[in-house]
Design a protein around this motif. Sequence first.
Motif, PDB file in Angstrom:
ATOM      1  N   GLY A   4     101.225 -73.817 -22.767  1.00  0.00           N
ATOM      2  CA  GLY A   4     102.184 -74.760 -23.344  1.00  0.00           C
ATOM      3  C   GLY A   4     101.888 -74.968 -24.818  1.00  0.00           C
ATOM      4  N   TYR A   5     102.727 -75.787 -25.449  1.00  0.00           N
ATOM      5  CA  TYR A   5     102.520 -76.087 -26.874  1.00  0.00           C
ATOM      6  C   TYR A   5     103.228 -77.398 -27.170  1.00  0.00           C
ATOM      7  CZ  TYR A   5     102.418 -75.327 -31.951  1.00  0.00           C
ATOM      8  OH  TYR A   5     102.208 -75.450 -33.294  1.00  0.00           O
ATOM      9  N   GLU A   6     102.456 -78.443 -27.519  1.00  0.00           N
ATOM     10  CA  GLU A   6     103.009 -79.789 -27.708  1.00  0.00           C
ATOM     11  C   GLU A   6     102.284 -80.463 -28.871  1.00  0.00           C
ATOM     12  OE1 GLU A   6     103.524 -81.755 -23.435  1.00  0.00           O
ATOM     13  OE2 GLU A   6     101.570 -80.759 -23.631  1.00  0.00           O
TER      14      GLU A   6
ATOM     15  N   SER B 280     113.078 -76.848 -34.449  1.00  0.00           N
ATOM     16  CA  SER B 280     114.009 -76.707 -33.320  1.00  0.00           C
ATOM     17  C   SER B 280     113.261 -76.401 -32.026  1.00  0.00           C
ATOM     18  CB  SER B 280     115.038 -75.602 -33.607  1.00  0.00           C
ATOM     19  OG  SER B 280     114.372 -74.368 -33.789  1.00  0.00           O
ATOM     20  N   LEU B 281     111.987 -76.003 -32.152  1.00  0.00           N
ATOM     21  CA  LEU B 281     111.206 -75.600 -30.967  1.00  0.00           C
ATOM     22  C   LEU B 281     110.960 -76.793 -30.052  1.00  0.00           C
ATOM     23  CD1 LEU B 281     109.473 -73.111 -29.868  1.00  0.00           C
ATOM     24  CD2 LEU B 281     107.512 -74.314 -30.845  1.00  0.00           C
ATOM     25  N   PRO B 282     111.384 -76.705 -28.768  1.00  0.00           N
ATOM     26  CA  PRO B 282     111.078 -77.805 -27.853  1.00  0.00           C
ATOM     27  C   PRO B 282     109.605 -77.789 -27.436  1.00  0.00           C
ATOM     28  CG  PRO B 282     112.470 -76.152 -26.783  1.00  0.00           C
ATOM     29  CD  PRO B 282     112.153 -75.636 -28.158  1.00  0.00           C
TER      30      PRO B 282
ATOM     31  N   GLU C 184     105.193 -75.335 -20.094  1.00  0.00           N
ATOM     32  CA  GLU C 184     105.479 -74.185 -19.226  1.00  0.00           C
ATOM     33  C   GLU C 184     106.105 -73.073 -20.069  1.00  0.00           C
ATOM     34  OE1 GLU C 184     104.838 -73.530 -15.885  1.00  0.00           O
ATOM     35  OE2 GLU C 184     105.534 -71.570 -16.571  1.00  0.00           O
ATOM     36  N   ARG C 185     105.308 -72.060 -20.350  1.00  0.00           N
ATOM     37  CA  ARG C 185     105.834 -70.916 -21.100  1.00  0.00           C
ATOM     38  C   ARG C 185     105.002 -69.680 -20.768  1.00  0.00           C
ATOM     39  NH1 ARG C 185     103.586 -71.437 -27.416  1.00  0.00           N
ATOM     40  NH2 ARG C 185     101.388 -71.388 -26.832  1.00  0.00           N
ATOM     41  N   MET C 186     105.488 -68.529 -21.203  1.00  0.00           N
ATOM     42  CA  MET C 186     104.706 -67.289 -21.104  1.00  0.00           C
ATOM     43  C   MET C 186     103.747 -67.250 -22.286  1.00  0.00           C
ATOM     44  SD  MET C 186     106.078 -64.787 -18.855  1.00  0.00           S
ATOM     45  CE  MET C 186     106.663 -63.248 -19.552  1.00  0.00           C
TER      46      MET C 186
ATOM     47  N   PRO D 130      96.626 -74.920 -24.148  1.00  0.00           N
ATOM     48  CA  PRO D 130      97.497 -75.803 -24.937  1.00  0.00           C
ATOM     49  C   PRO D 130      97.980 -75.165 -26.237  1.00  0.00           C
ATOM     50  CG  PRO D 130      95.205 -76.443 -25.233  1.00  0.00           C
ATOM     51  CD  PRO D 130      95.195 -75.290 -24.268  1.00  0.00           C
ATOM     52  N   SER D 131      97.412 -74.024 -26.593  1.00  0.00           N
ATOM     53  CA  SER D 131      97.861 -73.289 -27.785  1.00  0.00           C
ATOM     54  C   SER D 131      97.111 -71.961 -27.815  1.00  0.00           C
ATOM     55  CB  SER D 131      97.555 -74.064 -29.078  1.00  0.00           C
ATOM     56  OG  SER D 131      96.149 -74.152 -29.267  1.00  0.00           O
ATOM     57  N   VAL D 132      97.637 -71.024 -28.587  1.00  0.00           N
ATOM     58  CA  VAL D 132      96.919 -69.759 -28.785  1.00  0.00           C
ATOM     59  C   VAL D 132      95.608 -70.048 -29.511  1.00  0.00           C
ATOM     60  CG1 VAL D 132      97.021 -67.490 -29.881  1.00  0.00           C
ATOM     61  CG2 VAL D 132      99.071 -68.446 -28.834  1.00  0.00           C
ATOM     62  N   GLN D 133      95.649 -71.024 -30.449  1.00  0.00           N
ATOM     63  CA  GLN D 133      94.454 -71.353 -31.220  1.00  0.00           C
ATOM     64  C   GLN D 133      93.294 -71.745 -30.287  1.00  0.00           C
ATOM     65  OE1 GLN D 133      97.584 -72.140 -32.024  1.00  0.00           O
ATOM     66  NE2 GLN D 133      97.847 -72.549 -34.210  1.00  0.00           N
ATOM     67  N   TYR D 134      93.599 -72.639 -29.337  1.00  0.00           N
ATOM     68  CA  TYR D 134      92.567 -73.146 -28.417  1.00  0.00           C
ATOM     69  C   TYR D 134      92.017 -72.000 -27.554  1.00  0.00           C
ATOM     70  CZ  TYR D 134      90.393 -76.178 -24.931  1.00  0.00           C
ATOM     71  OH  TYR D 134      89.508 -76.791 -24.094  1.00  0.00           O
TER      72      TYR D 134
ATOM     73  N   PRO E  18      98.217 -62.397 -32.280  1.00  0.00           N
ATOM     74  CA  PRO E  18      99.625 -62.687 -32.544  1.00  0.00           C
ATOM     75  C   PRO E  18     100.244 -63.354 -31.319  1.00  0.00           C
ATOM     76  CG  PRO E  18      99.272 -60.325 -32.206  1.00  0.00           C
ATOM     77  CD  PRO E  18      97.916 -60.962 -32.284  1.00  0.00           C
ATOM     78  N   ASN E  19     101.043 -64.385 -31.578  1.00  0.00           N
ATOM     79  CA  ASN E  19     101.737 -65.061 -30.477  1.00  0.00           C
ATOM     80  C   ASN E  19     103.053 -64.331 -30.265  1.00  0.00           C
ATOM     81  OD1 ASN E  19     102.582 -66.880 -28.574  1.00  0.00           O
ATOM     82  ND2 ASN E  19     102.987 -68.562 -30.020  1.00  0.00           N
ATOM     83  N   LEU E  20     103.108 -63.466 -29.236  1.00  0.00           N
ATOM     84  CA  LEU E  20     104.313 -62.672 -28.969  1.00  0.00           C
ATOM     85  C   LEU E  20     105.241 -63.527 -28.116  1.00  0.00           C
ATOM     86  CD1 LEU E  20     102.559 -59.265 -28.203  1.00  0.00           C
ATOM     87  CD2 LEU E  20     103.354 -60.162 -30.402  1.00  0.00           C
TER      88      LEU E  20
ATOM     89  N   LEU F  58     101.139 -65.879 -36.173  1.00  0.00           N
ATOM     90  CA  LEU F  58      99.862 -65.303 -36.619  1.00  0.00           C
ATOM     91  C   LEU F  58      98.760 -66.331 -36.379  1.00  0.00           C
ATOM     92  CD1 LEU F  58      97.973 -63.394 -38.308  1.00  0.00           C
ATOM     93  CD2 LEU F  58      98.704 -64.713 -40.290  1.00  0.00           C
ATOM     94  N   ILE F  59      97.796 -65.994 -35.546  1.00  0.00           N
ATOM     95  CA  ILE F  59      96.681 -66.896 -35.262  1.00  0.00           C
ATOM     96  C   ILE F  59      95.410 -66.066 -35.441  1.00  0.00           C
ATOM     97  CG2 ILE F  59      95.749 -68.573 -33.603  1.00  0.00           C
ATOM     98  CD1 ILE F  59      98.760 -69.026 -33.873  1.00  0.00           C
ATOM     99  N   ARG F  60      94.573 -66.467 -36.391  1.00  0.00           N
ATOM    100  CA  ARG F  60      93.365 -65.672 -36.684  1.00  0.00           C
ATOM    101  C   ARG F  60      92.227 -66.624 -37.001  1.00  0.00           C
ATOM    102  NH1 ARG F  60      94.290 -63.416 -41.829  1.00  0.00           N
ATOM    103  NH2 ARG F  60      95.677 -61.882 -40.973  1.00  0.00           N
TER     104      ARG F  60
HETATM  105  O1  URC Z   1     100.181 -71.590 -29.444  1.00  0.00           O
HETATM  106  C1  URC Z   1     100.958 -71.772 -30.409  1.00  0.00           C
HETATM  107  N1  URC Z   1     100.444 -72.039 -31.643  1.00  0.00           N
HETATM  108  C2  URC Z   1     101.231 -72.247 -32.734  1.00  0.00           C
HETATM  109  O2  URC Z   1     100.716 -72.480 -33.872  1.00  0.00           O
HETATM  110  C3  URC Z   1     102.613 -72.169 -32.548  1.00  0.00           C
HETATM  111  N2  URC Z   1     103.685 -72.324 -33.393  1.00  0.00           N
HETATM  112  C4  URC Z   1     104.806 -72.132 -32.657  1.00  0.00           C
HETATM  113  O3  URC Z   1     105.988 -72.171 -33.116  1.00  0.00           O
HETATM  114  N3  URC Z   1     104.483 -71.873 -31.355  1.00  0.00           N
HETATM  115  C5  URC Z   1     103.136 -71.900 -31.263  1.00  0.00           C
HETATM  116  N4  URC Z   1     102.288 -71.696 -30.220  1.00  0.00           N
END
Ligand code: URC
Length: 320
Positions: free
Chosen positions: A186-188, A197-199, A203-205, A249-253, A277-279, A304-306
Motif C-alpha cells: 500500500g501507499y498512504e 490525483s493518486l488515491p 491494497e495494490r500490486m 507501506p512503500s517501496v522505500q520501506y 523502480p516502482n513499476l 525511482l527509489i534508490r
Molecule cells: O511506494 C511508493 N513510494 C513512493 O514514493 C510513491 N510515489 C507514488 O506515486 N507511489 C509510490 N509508492
Amino acid sequence: MSSVSGGNTPGSHSKVSSMYPLLQHVHGKENVDVCRVWKLPLQGGALDLRSIVREWSCDITLHSPDMAKAYLVGDNTGMTATDTMKNTVYRVAKQQARPCGPEEFAARLARHYVNTYPLLTGATVRVRQKSWERYGGKHVHGFTGSPTAPMRVAEAEATRVGGGGVSVKVTSTVSGLELLKTTQSGYEGYIRDEATSLPETRERMLGTCATASWVCHGTVSDYDRVYDRVLDAMLRAFFGPDDKGVYSPSVQYTLHKMASAALDAVPAVASVTMEMPNLHYLPTPPLTKFEDDVYVVAPNPHGLIRATVVRDGVGAASKL
Ligand SMILES: O=c1[nH]c(=O)c2[nH]c(=O)[nH]c2[nH]1
C-alpha cells in the motif's frame, strides 16, 4: 587558427595552436567475452570429469594520467593497446587454475593490469556473468541458459598505492531482479495538494526490477556463497512468509528491509546500495468494475527509489 605543418609525425602535432586541455581520459576494452571451463575429477571416479563453466563479458578501463600525451601530441609511448587488454583476459582466465566467480576474476585481472603496466594509476574491471544452470542440477557437463535470469556483475577497482602495492575494492551486483507481489502492499500518508490525483491505498500490486550492489570488508573466501545468501535474504524480506507474506507501506520501506536483511545475513557485507523502480500496475478504467484483479500494466513512467544502507552508520544521512 590551427597550423598543422610538416607532416603527421607526433612532434609536428604539437604545433597545433588550439591545444585545449583534457578534462579527463581513460581507455579500455568493452565486451570481451570469455568462457572458462574447469574439468574436475568426480569423487571416486578416476576417469570421470565434472565440468564447471563460467561465461563472462568483461569491460576493462585503464586509468593513466601520463597517457594524456597520446591525446595531446600523438605520443603512444608506454600505452597498453586495447587489443592487449583483450588478450590478457584470455591469458588470465587460463592462469586461473581453480574455479572462481566473477569477483575473483575481476580482481585478479584488475590487479594484473596495474602490476604489469607502470604508467597505470589504476584499473577498473567489470565482469558480467551469464547464468548457466547445471541441467537437472546434476548433469556432469550439460547446462541450460536463461535469458530472463537476473544478471550477476562484479566490479574490481585496483589502485596503485605507495610502496609498490595495489589495493582492490570489489563490488558485487545483481541486476534485473524482477519481483512481483499481488497484494500486501500500500501507499498512504503522503502530501495531498492540487497536483495530487493518486488515491491512498492499502491494497495494490508491487512490482519492481531491482538492482542491488554490495561491498564486503576484509577478505572474502567464497563470493558465490555471499551472493547466494544476500539474494536469499533479500527475497525473503521482499515476499515474507509463504502463507501470508508481509505488508509493504512503500517501496522505500521494503528496500530498507531488504538491504537490512542482507546486512543481517552476511556479517562481511559493509554496505548495500539498491535501486527499486516502482513499476505501476494500475486499476483498469471504470468500464470494468475494478476488484483488484485486472490491471493496466503501465510501461512508463515508473517511480525511482534508490538508497544505500550501511552497517557502520558513521556519517550516514538517516535520522529517526
Ligand atoms: O511506494 C511508493 N513510494 C513512493 O514514493 C510513491 N510515489 C507514488 O506515486 N507511489 C509510490 N509508492
